[in-house]
Design a protein around this motif. Structure first.
Motif, PDB file in Angstrom:
ATOM      1  N   LEU A 155      -7.421   3.857   6.808  1.00  0.00           N
ATOM      2  CA  LEU A 155      -8.810   3.109   6.665  1.00  0.00           C
ATOM      3  C   LEU A 155      -9.009   2.398   5.612  1.00  0.00           C
ATOM      4  CD1 LEU A 155     -11.104   5.784   8.219  1.00  0.00           C
ATOM      5  CD2 LEU A 155     -10.781   3.723   9.203  1.00  0.00           C
ATOM      6  N   LEU A 156      -9.431   0.974   5.583  1.00  0.00           N
ATOM      7  CA  LEU A 156      -9.711  -0.016   4.650  1.00  0.00           C
ATOM      8  C   LEU A 156     -11.065  -0.477   4.667  1.00  0.00           C
ATOM      9  CD1 LEU A 156      -6.564  -1.996   4.903  1.00  0.00           C
ATOM     10  CD2 LEU A 156      -6.966  -0.097   3.139  1.00  0.00           C
ATOM     11  N   SER A 157     -11.662  -0.726   3.541  1.00  0.00           N
ATOM     12  CA  SER A 157     -13.057  -1.089   3.498  1.00  0.00           C
ATOM     13  C   SER A 157     -13.274  -2.512   4.170  1.00  0.00           C
ATOM     14  CB  SER A 157     -13.469  -1.253   2.171  1.00  0.00           C
ATOM     15  OG  SER A 157     -12.673  -2.116   1.232  1.00  0.00           O
ATOM     16  N   CYS A 158     -12.431  -3.264   4.259  1.00  0.00           N
ATOM     17  CA  CYS A 158     -12.370  -4.506   4.984  1.00  0.00           C
ATOM     18  C   CYS A 158     -12.661  -4.393   6.517  1.00  0.00           C
ATOM     19  CB  CYS A 158     -11.199  -5.379   4.871  1.00  0.00           C
ATOM     20  SG  CYS A 158      -9.440  -4.799   5.248  1.00  0.00           S
ATOM     21  N   HIS A 159     -12.324  -3.367   7.156  1.00  0.00           N
ATOM     22  CA  HIS A 159     -12.346  -3.038   8.590  1.00  0.00           C
ATOM     23  C   HIS A 159     -12.764  -1.454   8.585  1.00  0.00           C
ATOM     24  CE1 HIS A 159     -12.138  -3.937  12.628  1.00  0.00           C
ATOM     25  NE2 HIS A 159     -11.289  -2.850  13.016  1.00  0.00           N
ATOM     26  N   PRO A 160     -14.064  -0.801   8.452  1.00  0.00           N
ATOM     27  CA  PRO A 160     -14.193   0.444   8.372  1.00  0.00           C
ATOM     28  C   PRO A 160     -14.339   1.031   9.706  1.00  0.00           C
ATOM     29  CG  PRO A 160     -15.994  -0.717   7.804  1.00  0.00           C
ATOM     30  CD  PRO A 160     -15.102  -1.698   7.737  1.00  0.00           C
ATOM     31  N   GLN A 161     -14.494   0.212  10.750  1.00  0.00           N
ATOM     32  CA  GLN A 161     -14.836   0.867  12.254  1.00  0.00           C
ATOM     33  C   GLN A 161     -13.597   1.468  12.586  1.00  0.00           C
ATOM     34  OE1 GLN A 161     -15.057  -2.497  11.130  1.00  0.00           O
ATOM     35  NE2 GLN A 161     -16.489  -3.578  11.999  1.00  0.00           N
TER      36      GLN A 161
ATOM     37  N   THR B  44     -10.891  -6.613  -6.120  1.00  0.00           N
ATOM     38  CA  THR B  44     -12.271  -7.157  -6.475  1.00  0.00           C
ATOM     39  C   THR B  44     -12.228  -8.242  -7.466  1.00  0.00           C
ATOM     40  OG1 THR B  44     -12.815  -5.468  -8.066  1.00  0.00           O
ATOM     41  CG2 THR B  44     -13.353  -4.967  -5.632  1.00  0.00           C
TER      42      THR B  44
ATOM     43  N   TYR C  80     -12.454 -15.457   3.506  1.00  0.00           N
ATOM     44  CA  TYR C  80     -12.341 -14.630   2.344  1.00  0.00           C
ATOM     45  C   TYR C  80     -11.771 -15.649   1.297  1.00  0.00           C
ATOM     46  CZ  TYR C  80     -11.908  -9.936   4.399  1.00  0.00           C
ATOM     47  OH  TYR C  80     -12.074  -8.871   5.152  1.00  0.00           O
TER      48      TYR C  80
ATOM     49  N   HIS D 139       0.877  -1.281  -0.098  1.00  0.00           N
ATOM     50  CA  HIS D 139      -0.023   0.322  -0.084  1.00  0.00           C
ATOM     51  C   HIS D 139       0.812   1.322  -0.088  1.00  0.00           C
ATOM     52  CE1 HIS D 139      -4.246   1.024   0.136  1.00  0.00           C
ATOM     53  NE2 HIS D 139      -4.001   2.206   1.037  1.00  0.00           N
TER      54      HIS D 139
ATOM     55  N   SER E 110     -16.133 -12.357   0.489  1.00  0.00           N
ATOM     56  CA  SER E 110     -16.049 -12.153   1.880  1.00  0.00           C
ATOM     57  C   SER E 110     -16.363 -13.127   2.665  1.00  0.00           C
ATOM     58  CB  SER E 110     -16.344 -10.734   2.308  1.00  0.00           C
ATOM     59  OG  SER E 110     -17.741 -10.524   2.197  1.00  0.00           O
TER      60      SER E 110
END
Length: 268
Positions: free
Chosen positions: A35-41, A85, A124, A26, A102
């Motif tokens: 922040l990554l979409s796989c763990h947005p919290q 994706t 995954y 990255h 996922s």
């Protein structure tokens, strides 16, 4: 298109593989939070530790570099956190594109298994919508021709998938010294009979081998089921034979008793 960047690991090298896109970096500094979409919290930080961990994405083990949430200890393989994706023209399944999923496919008591390493898929996966092919993200880091300096000095090529009538694979792995299902790499050098399970090759990718981590493999549900079923069948057959034997013995005893009675009556 360029092959994936494996600059973080000196334990594997791709050779002459068909090109495909799978980002593994990255371009961020160690410890920097993103922040990554796989763990947005929560934000994740790219960290390195020799300690083993269970990836919350694919549910498989790893060691070394990983994305870590410092608030909830959510950890991901680098290749799971940055999984694209779609994989197009992947050398392990070049006939169809593979979509990232996922959640695993439900497949009954034995579950669905990866077509490369033959281990269950619990998280995954990359899955083909045109056929039943699927594989773990870690398996997607493999190719048809690889070199693993930590395991073997010669280049290895992936053998075609085979279905053996005996149910037992015919090659003993140079890494685990076992015979087991799944795809197998073989050495391309003349007079070298080295073979390597794809499932063992994954340990060169997920950081376990490089960090000296061994004996983390979970017991196989399928293997346990087969062992239990074998015991049940053998006990059933044993009971059946025992019952038949007792029944035959009873019939013989009754026949012999009847014969003695008839002889006694004739003598009278």
């Amino acid at each position: 298109m360029e092959v994936p960047n494996f600059s973080r690991s000196a334990s594997l090298v791709r050779r002459k593989s068909p090109s495909f896109q799978y980002p593994t970096s990255h371009n961020q500094t160690r410890g920097e939070q993103i922040l990554l979409s796989c763990h947005p919290q929560h934000p994740l930080a790219l960290l390195t530790s020799p300690d083993p961990f269970t990836c919350m994405g694919c549910k498989e083990y790893g060691a070394g570099t990983r994305f870590t949430c410092q608030q909830c200890n959510h950890q991901l393989h680098e290749f799971c956190a940055l999984a694209p994706t779609t994989l197009k023209s992947h050398p392990l399944h070049c006939q169809h594109p593979l979509g990232f999923c996922s959640k695993p496919v439900k497949g009954g008591i034995l579950g669905k298994r990866c077509d490369i390493c033959n281990k269950p898929t619990a998280g995954y996966t990359f899955r083909c919508s045109a056929c039943s092919f699927q594989m773990h993200p870690c398996c997607a880091m493999l190719s048809t021709e690889m070199t693993f300096p930590l395991a073997h000095p010669h280049p290895l090529t992936l053998m075609p998938a085979m279905t053996l009538s005996s149910g037992e694979p015919g090659f003993s792995c140079g890494e685990c010294k076992r015979k087991r299902p799944g795809r197998v790499y073989r050495c391309t050098a003349t007079a070298c009979d080295y073979h390597l399970h794809a499932v063992c090759a994954k340990n060169m990718v997920n950081g376990l081998r490089a960090n000296g981590v061994t004996c983390l493999e979970k017991p196989s549900m399928r293997g346990t089921f087969i062992k239990i079923a074998s015991v049940v069948v053998m006990e059933f057959i044993g009971g059946l034979i025992g019952g038949l034997g007792q029944g035959v013995g009873d019939v013989l005893g009754q026949t012999m008793a009847a014969g003695k009675s008839a002889s006694a009556r004739r003598l009278e």
